[in-house]
Design an enzyme around this catalytic site. Structure first.
Site, mmCIF file in Angstrom:
data_model
loop_
_atom_site.group_PDB
_atom_site.id
_atom_site.type_symbol
_atom_site.label_atom_id
_atom_site.label_comp_id
_atom_site.label_asym_id
_atom_site.label_seq_id
_atom_site.Cartn_x
_atom_site.Cartn_y
_atom_site.Cartn_z
ATOM 1 N N ASP A 15 22.048 -11.854 26.076
ATOM 2 C CA ASP A 15 23.294 -12.277 26.715
ATOM 3 C C ASP A 15 23.170 -12.528 28.215
ATOM 4 O OD1 ASP A 15 23.049 -9.687 27.626
ATOM 5 O OD2 ASP A 15 24.888 -8.942 26.682
ATOM 6 N N ASP A 16 21.983 -12.335 28.789
ATOM 7 C CA ASP A 16 21.808 -12.634 30.214
ATOM 8 C C ASP A 16 20.859 -13.819 30.426
ATOM 9 O OD1 ASP A 16 19.501 -11.403 29.399
ATOM 10 O OD2 ASP A 16 19.364 -9.997 31.066
ATOM 11 N N ASP A 103 11.508 -5.854 21.034
ATOM 12 C CA ASP A 103 10.471 -6.835 21.358
ATOM 13 C C ASP A 103 9.093 -6.185 21.373
ATOM 14 O OD1 ASP A 103 11.309 -5.374 23.560
ATOM 15 O OD2 ASP A 103 11.144 -7.031 24.971
#
Length: 288
Positions: A15-16, A103
């Site tokens: 979201d960034d 990740d």
């Protein structure tokens, strides 16, 4: 969740993140790499960990590369991969497969299974979050914040022209070089023929020569490759000099390929390869 849904692929975007104009086109034009098992591709990513301004030039605006180090930061996977392998083991960060992040978990061999991700040399997404679970403002400035995107380097080219160029450059025919066998054969030949740099001083001298990021007036087919052979435990010195992540990222079979700029005196483009002496199969036995 993907259960009961009609789509076959999904793009995950934090979201960034801010994305480039051809972000979506990158994924639609490379789906075939996920569909063909011979290509051994786990995901398509919009991010290049090593895509710093120093290693970015206009001639690489649409070039893709392979990496067996999961990039993340805007990536596409198939519904098949999610349902058959990942969904039942996806980490919750607390109890199940807890780690420093999903990740990092995806980079572990039980998940990656020595498969590749395909990504652009010039990133199609930019991270705007200066703080996070594994990122401080200083680290952001030195590492993530210095990555450039295609939108920043496309120059005065109009948006419609840029999109048309992306469509042409990412056609299946134009992407023949990214096919697994072709890519690895070309990488092996590049390393075999490259000039060896024996010291950091040699590397500094080479970097100083290739200082133009613009391809105008230069011969696109005239390249000179250089190799630095390194040991994993000594990579930090290289990373500090080149302003890369302190651990190797963006490598394919132990080789990190960095695109240098152009040499104004010779008109040639420089390519720098950082090859792990222990793990890169394209390094000659006598050099290990």
């Amino acid at each position: 969740t993907t259960e009961g849904r009609s789509f076959d692929y999904v793009v995950l975007l934090e979201d960034d993140m801010e994305v480039c104009a051809d972000f979506g086109l990158l994924f639609t034009r490379t789906i075939w790499l996920l569909e063909d098992p011979k290509e051994n591709v786990m995901c398509i990513s919009a991010w290049n960990d090593n895509g710093k301004e120093r290693f970015a030039s206009q001639s690489d605006l649409h070039r893709l590369f392979r990496t067996d180090y999961f990039p993340g930061l805007g990536w596409m996977l198939s519904k098949k991969l999610w349902l058959s392998e990942l969904s039942s083991r996806w980490p919750d960060g607390v109890h199940r497969n807890a780690s420093t992040g999903w990740d990092h978990w995806l980079r572990l061999e039980p998940q990656s299974q020595k498969r590749d991700c395909v990504a652009p040399v010039l990133s199609r997404a930019r991270n705007r979050g200066a703080t996070g679970a594994n990122m401080s403002p200083i680290d952001y400035h030195d590492v993530l914040g210095s990555v450039v995107t295609a939108d920043e380097l496309r120059g005065p080219k109009s948006l419609p022209d840029f999109i048309r160029d992306s469509e042409a450059a990412w056609s299946a025919d134009a992407l023949s070089y990214i096919k697994k066998d072709t890519y690895e054969n070309e990488l092996a030949a590049l390393i075999q023929d490259a000039t060896r740099l024996a010291s950091l001083n040699d590397l500094i001298a080479v970097i100083g020569r290739y200082n133009s990021t613009h391809s105008s007036g230069f011969d696109a087919d005239k390249n000179q490759a250089y190799v630095v052979l390194y040991l994993r435990e000594r990579f930090t010195a290289l990373a500090k000099l080149l302003k890369l992540f302190p651990e190797p990222r963006g490598m394919h079979r132990g080789a990190i390929v960095l695109r240098l700029g152009y040499d104004a005196s010779s008109g040639e483009k420089g390519i720098l390869i950082l090859a792990d002496k222990r793990h890169c199969p394209f390094v000659a036995n006598e050099e290990r």
